[in-house]
Design an enzyme around this catalytic site. Structure first.
Site, PDB file in Angstrom:
ATOM      1  N   GLU A 105       4.233  10.179  -5.838  1.00 22.00           N
ATOM      2  CA  GLU A 105       4.625  11.537  -5.430  1.00 22.00           C
ATOM      3  C   GLU A 105       6.094  11.791  -5.756  1.00 22.00           C
ATOM      4  OE1 GLU A 105       2.936  10.996  -1.417  1.00 22.00           O
ATOM      5  OE2 GLU A 105       2.016  12.956  -1.713  1.00 22.00           O
ATOM      6  N   GLU A 117      -3.918   6.547  -0.743  1.00 18.99           N
ATOM      7  CA  GLU A 117      -3.833   6.807   0.700  1.00 18.99           C
ATOM      8  C   GLU A 117      -5.206   6.836   1.375  1.00 18.99           C
ATOM      9  OE1 GLU A 117      -2.148   8.286  -1.663  1.00 18.99           O
ATOM     10  OE2 GLU A 117      -0.096   8.707  -1.016  1.00 18.99           O
TER      11      GLU A 117
HETATM   12  N1  T1G Z   1       4.570  -0.788   2.579  1.00 17.79           N
HETATM   13  C1  T1G Z   1       5.032  -1.932   3.111  1.00 17.79           C
HETATM   14  N2  T1G Z   1       4.722  -3.164   2.644  1.00 17.79           N
HETATM   15  C2  T1G Z   1       3.882  -3.216   1.590  1.00 17.79           C
HETATM   16  C3  T1G Z   1       3.354  -2.056   0.985  1.00 17.79           C
HETATM   17  C4  T1G Z   1       3.738  -0.790   1.518  1.00 17.79           C
HETATM   18  N3  T1G Z   1       3.313   0.339   1.004  1.00 17.79           N
HETATM   19  N4  T1G Z   1       2.550  -2.452  -0.029  1.00 17.79           N
HETATM   20  C5  T1G Z   1       2.581  -3.789  -0.054  1.00 17.79           C
HETATM   21  N5  T1G Z   1       3.370  -4.261   0.915  1.00 17.79           N
HETATM   22  C6  T1G Z   1       3.671  -5.660   1.201  1.00 17.79           C
HETATM   23  C7  T1G Z   1       2.428  -6.418   1.610  1.00 17.79           C
HETATM   24  O1  T1G Z   1       2.186  -6.263   2.987  1.00 17.79           O
HETATM   25  C8  T1G Z   1       2.829  -7.838   1.224  1.00 17.79           C
HETATM   26  O2  T1G Z   1       3.706  -8.302   2.246  1.00 17.79           O
HETATM   27  C9  T1G Z   1       3.671  -7.637  -0.029  1.00 17.79           C
HETATM   28  O3  T1G Z   1       4.110  -6.271  -0.005  1.00 17.79           O
HETATM   29  C10 T1G Z   1       2.894  -7.868  -1.301  1.00 17.79           C
HETATM   30  O4  T1G Z   1       1.740  -7.024  -1.218  1.00 17.79           O
HETATM   31  C11 T1G Z   1       3.539   9.556   1.917  1.00 17.79           C
HETATM   32  C12 T1G Z   1       1.756   8.115   3.271  1.00 17.79           C
HETATM   33  C13 T1G Z   1       1.402  -2.567  -4.335  1.00 17.79           C
HETATM   34  C14 T1G Z   1      -0.823  -3.045  -5.398  1.00 17.79           C
HETATM   35  O5  T1G Z   1      -1.296   2.064  -0.169  1.00 17.79           O
HETATM   36  O6  T1G Z   1      -1.823  -1.672  -2.841  1.00 17.79           O
HETATM   37  O7  T1G Z   1       2.554   6.332   0.430  1.00 17.79           O
HETATM   38  O8  T1G Z   1       2.292 -10.256   2.990  1.00 17.79           O
HETATM   39  O9  T1G Z   1       0.103  -8.914  -1.307  1.00 17.79           O
HETATM   40  O10 T1G Z   1      -1.456  -8.007  -4.456  1.00 17.79           O
HETATM   41  O11 T1G Z   1       1.666  10.021   0.650  1.00 17.79           O
HETATM   42  O12 T1G Z   1       0.468  -4.187  -2.105  1.00 17.79           O
HETATM   43  O13 T1G Z   1       4.124 -10.592   1.314  1.00 17.79           O
HETATM   44  O14 T1G Z   1       4.691 -10.045   3.709  1.00 17.79           O
HETATM   45  O15 T1G Z   1      -0.634  -6.504  -1.646  1.00 17.79           O
HETATM   46  O16 T1G Z   1       0.681  -7.702  -5.832  1.00 17.79           O
HETATM   47  C15 T1G Z   1       0.465   4.148  -0.223  1.00 17.79           C
HETATM   48  C16 T1G Z   1      -0.333  -0.529  -0.785  1.00 17.79           C
HETATM   49  C17 T1G Z   1       1.102   3.983   1.121  1.00 17.79           C
HETATM   50  C18 T1G Z   1      -0.066   0.689  -1.668  1.00 17.79           C
HETATM   51  C19 T1G Z   1       0.701  -4.910  -4.741  1.00 17.79           C
HETATM   52  N6  T1G Z   1       0.608   2.913  -0.973  1.00 17.79           N
HETATM   53  N7  T1G Z   1       0.006  -1.747  -1.481  1.00 17.79           N
HETATM   54  O17 T1G Z   1      -0.374  -5.779  -4.612  1.00 17.79           O
HETATM   55  O18 T1G Z   1       0.783  -7.681  -3.393  1.00 17.79           O
HETATM   56  S1  T1G Z   1       0.875   5.422   2.112  1.00 17.79           S
HETATM   57  C20 T1G Z   1      -0.310   1.945  -0.861  1.00 17.79           C
HETATM   58  C21 T1G Z   1      -0.826  -2.240  -2.432  1.00 17.79           C
HETATM   59  C22 T1G Z   1       1.795   6.612   1.339  1.00 17.79           C
HETATM   60  C23 T1G Z   1       2.479   8.965   1.063  1.00 17.79           C
HETATM   61  C24 T1G Z   1       1.593   8.003   1.806  1.00 17.79           C
HETATM   62  C25 T1G Z   1      -0.438  -3.569  -2.992  1.00 17.79           C
HETATM   63  C26 T1G Z   1       0.228  -3.500  -4.378  1.00 17.79           C
HETATM   64  P1  T1G Z   1       3.687  -9.899   2.571  1.00 17.79           P
HETATM   65  P2  T1G Z   1       0.375  -7.554  -1.841  1.00 17.79           P
HETATM   66  P3  T1G Z   1      -0.136  -7.368  -4.643  1.00 17.79           P
END
Ligand code: T1G
Length: 697
Positions: free
Chosen positions: A104, A124
């Site tokens: 975004e 999301e």
């Molecule tokens: N926020 C905080 N921590 C996150 C995170 C996030 N969005 N995404 C990953 N982590 C942490 C995860 O907990 C782990 O921590 C480490 O990063 C590695 O993640 C306003 C409201 C990016 C594809 O849904 O899909 O934006 O265990 O093991 O396999 O509209 O992480 O090491 O302590 O998954 O290489 C939208 C979620 C949020 C993406 C990487 N975004 N993340 O995968 O590593 S809502 C998501 C993923 C939002 C807006 C809305 C995956 C990844 P730890 P991982 P990976």
């Protein structure tokens, strides 16, 4: 505390760099730094702005760890409006996975450049949310309404190339992204490129019936889920309202999602899945064994599916069968599965051939001399498994990991059949093994720490979701499933019908009703398992007299064209069969059961609280590490609805006092053999605590 955002002018370009490991999530500090940088750029000597990220990915979204806490300014939608309002061109340079609020941010920029390996997406919906920072309003203005609905409702990232095709990315490069982005930005300045504010772009008109057709499709594809319906409302608002009004509508619906129990459940699962991959007490950096070649013993449905899981991750596999004919049969299952993937468009012909070429067959254990891991996947006969492990002990090199795919058997007993129990572990795949994500990694008493760490990491490499289990009959999932199926059968013989039991659980959210699951798995599986047990160990005869009677009638389930239901030979479509009701009534009479109407809420509580009660026993015995691990098992392996968070999360949501009261009622009505509350449940209720606060003794 240094800001995770830095800003400097390079060749007249204001470069904003974000460095917030591990995924550059949009924490409050990142948002604050971005705001200050974009404001500085408005008055300094820069001629344009470039937003880029250090580390492995562009911003991967809002910081999910901030969810549930009071929102802190600057709010993301306001920040993105300021970026879009910039008086100078703003370019976003995308690599890794630019997701959610990250993408975004790029959409609020005026131009987007991406490296070809990069992906973009709005996932999301997988958190029970919707893009809440303008995504539902800006994507339609760039890519059109249908592409927007497909992108946001699936939550699946798309490649940079595909994003460019549909207008979401302007330029895709293969070289060094930073250098390419800098020269691209300079080029835009030299070309006097317009400030292309996404909010000012018009949306192609669509027939208003499109939205209702998507809503109807969601009624099937995303049954009872609230976020997808709200996403359609947002995109429809983008078409029918001004940008500002549409943004307001998006904000309102995003807030509704955030307050919805479904989103709380799905956010719980997001972290539970990542926690489950970590073994308590095991250092995260423990040295792992190299796994470059894998052997599979047994080319049945499971063995073939497991072989494909490794081949799909680029790992060569040697599939062993007892003779050439069985091997041929096994490899033909693999060929059929790959052909199916090509037919469904999941794989290209070349991809399927490349993966298939990694699977070789043999009938001689000598072919396993160099494998780093071998997985035994023969049928559930512990003596046969022990014999196989004795042979593997001799055939495989020192340090090779010897794994069993058993669903129930004692991995300690199997390990004892070798001279190296420390190399033995359970890797319990779920059928179909090349599709189901769950992998139960069974830690036996003598399994070495590095063997465990190797298998947990390997699961991720073959795109599985690992959950560690200690040894018990059925480990986590299948042990809990026994109570679930027992109650399904008891409800059936006490007064239900296959249709009423299935409808109650399907409408509650299960992917498939328990009676249909039994037909799918094959009623003869349980029949044979029970026949191998002494009568006193077979459990409550009221819970298996009907399926056993059906097996004796040759009704084995889907595989024989009839079980609890009749199945069309061509379409496999199921239909009710009056003959089954006769069997149910006959067996009920024989057992002296007076049948009665059984309502859906009783069916749901008996089946789900049986899961919960056994899950709590599994926790207190240390078979599972955490409550969230059990939730991951049930959502990823047994079709439990993600938007209810898993059995443990659901029990907390219902309230443990209510759960205990209901179980005590069932104990009064049905006896304590099936309904003695788990001591942990009584303890948590007495302490006025919850399951999620449980920590292992
Ligand atoms: N926020 C905080 N921590 C996150 C995170 C996030 N969005 N995404 C990953 N982590 C942490 C995860 O907990 C782990 O921590 C480490 O990063 C590695 O993640 C306003 C409201 C990016 C594809 O849904 O899909 O934006 O265990 O093991 O396999 O509209 O992480 O090491 O302590 O998954 O290489 C939208 C979620 C949020 C993406 C990487 N975004 N993340 O995968 O590593 S809502 C998501 C993923 C939002 C807006 C809305 C995956 C990844 P730890 P991982 P990976």
């Amino acid at each position: 505390m240094t800001s995770p955002v830095s800003y400097k002018i390079v060749d007249d370009i204001g470069v904003i760099s974000i460095n917030n490991p591990p995924v550059n999530a949009l924490s409050q500090a990142v948002r604050q730094g971005l705001l200050e940088a974009i404001r500085s750029a408005q008055t300094d000597a820069s001629r344009a702005v470039l937003i880029q990220c250090d580390g492995r990915t562009f911003i991967a979204g809002a910081d999910i760890t901030e969810f549930g806490k009071p929102p802190a300014e600057p709010y993301l939608p306001d920040l993105l409006d300021e970026i879009e309002a910039s008086a100078k061109p703003v370019v976003a340079a995308l690599h890794g996975t630019a997701l959610g609020g990250g993408f975004e941010t790029a959409l609020a920029s005026h131009y987007r450049i991406a490296v070809d390996s990069g992906k973009v997406g709005l996932p999301e919906v997988k958190l029970g949310l919707l893009p809440g920072a303008g995504g539902t309003q800006r994507v339609p203005r760039l890519a059109g309404v249908e592409a927007t609905l497909d992108l946001i409702l699936s939550g699946t990232p798309i490649s940079a190339g595909h994003a460019a095709e549909i207008g979401l990315v302007d330029k895709v490069v293969t070289g060094n992204l930073y250098d390419e982005a800098l020269s691209y930005t300079k080029q835009l300045v030299n070309d006097n490129a317009p400030l292309r504010r996404t909010r000012e772009l018009t949306i192609d008109t669509v027939d208003s019936s499109l939205f209702d057709s998507y809503r109807q499709n969601l009624d099937k594809r995303a049954r009872k889920q609230t976020a997808p319906q709200r996403i359609v409302d947002c995109v429809e608002a983008a078409v029918t309202l001004s940008f500002e009004a549409g943004q307001k509508r998006e904000r309102q619906l995003f807030t509704e999602c955030m307050q919805d129990s479904q989103s709380v459940a799905m956010q719980h699962l997001f972290f539970a899945e990542r926690e489950a991959a970590k073994i308590i007490g095991l250092p995260r950096d423990i040295a792992r064994r190299e796994i470059e070649q894998v052997g599979i013993i047994g080319g049945g449905t499971m063995g073939g599916g497991i072989a494909m899981s490794f081949a799909n991750a680029g790992i060569p596999v040697t599939l062993i069968e007892v003779n050439a004919e069985a091997l041929e049969r096994g490899l033909s299952i693999v060929d059929k599965n790959y052909a199916g993937s090509v037919k469904r468009g999941k794989l290209s012909k070349e991809q399927a051939q490349q993966r298939r070429s990694l699977i070789e067959g043999d009938t001689d254990y000598a072919a396993l001399a160099d494998v780093d891991l071998v997985i035994e996947a023969v049928f559930e006969d512990v003596e046969l498994k022990k014999d196989i492990f004795g042979r593997l002990d001799k055939a495989c090199k020192p340090g090779a990991i010897l794994a069993t795919n058993t669903s129930y058997q004692d991995v300690n007993e199997i390990a004892a059949a070798t001279s190296r129990p420390e190399d033995v572990i359970g890797t319990h795949f779920f059928s179909p093994a090349h599709i189901m994500k769950l992998l139960e990694v069974v830690r036996a008493d003598k399994t070495a720490a590095d063997v465990l760490a190797t298998c947990m990491a390997l699961a991720k490499r073959i795109r599985k979701t690992p959950v560690m289990s200690r040894v018990c009959y059925g480990f986590i999932g299948n042990r809990m499933l026994q109570g679930y199926f027992r109650e399904a059968q008891l409800c059936l013989i006490e007064g239900g019908t296959p249709e009423s039991i299935d409808a109650a659980m399907y409408d509650w959210g299960m992917a498939m009703g328990p009676i249909s699951v039994a037909d799918l798995a094959g009623l003869d599986v349980g029949y044979k398992a029970r026949a191998a047990l002494p009568v006193e160990k077979r459990g409550d005869p009221r819970s298996y007299r009907v399926p056993d009677a059906l097996v004796e009638m040759g009704r084995l389930g889907q595989k024989s064209g009839a079980g609890f239901y009749a199945y069309d030979a061509e379409t496999r479509k199921k239909s009710s069969d009056p003959a089954v009701l006769e069997v149910i009534e006959r067996e009920a009479t024989a057992l002296g059961i007076e049948r009665r109407p059984i309502e859906a809420d009783e069916i749901i509580d008996r089946l789900i609280f049986a899961l919960v009660n056994e899950g709590l026993r599994i926790l207190e015995e240390g078979i599972a590490q955490r409550p969230g691990d059990i939730d991951v098992v049930y959502v990823y392996g047994y079709g439990f609805p993600a938007w209810r968070g898993g059995p443990m999360h659901y029990a907390d949501a219902v309230g443990l006092e209510t759960v205990l009261a209901r179980i005590n009622e069932f104990r009064e009505r049905f006896g304590e053999e099936n309904w003695t509350p788990a001591p942990l449940l009584e303890k948590l209720v007495a302490e006025n605590s919850s399951i999620r606060l449980f920590s292992p003794p």
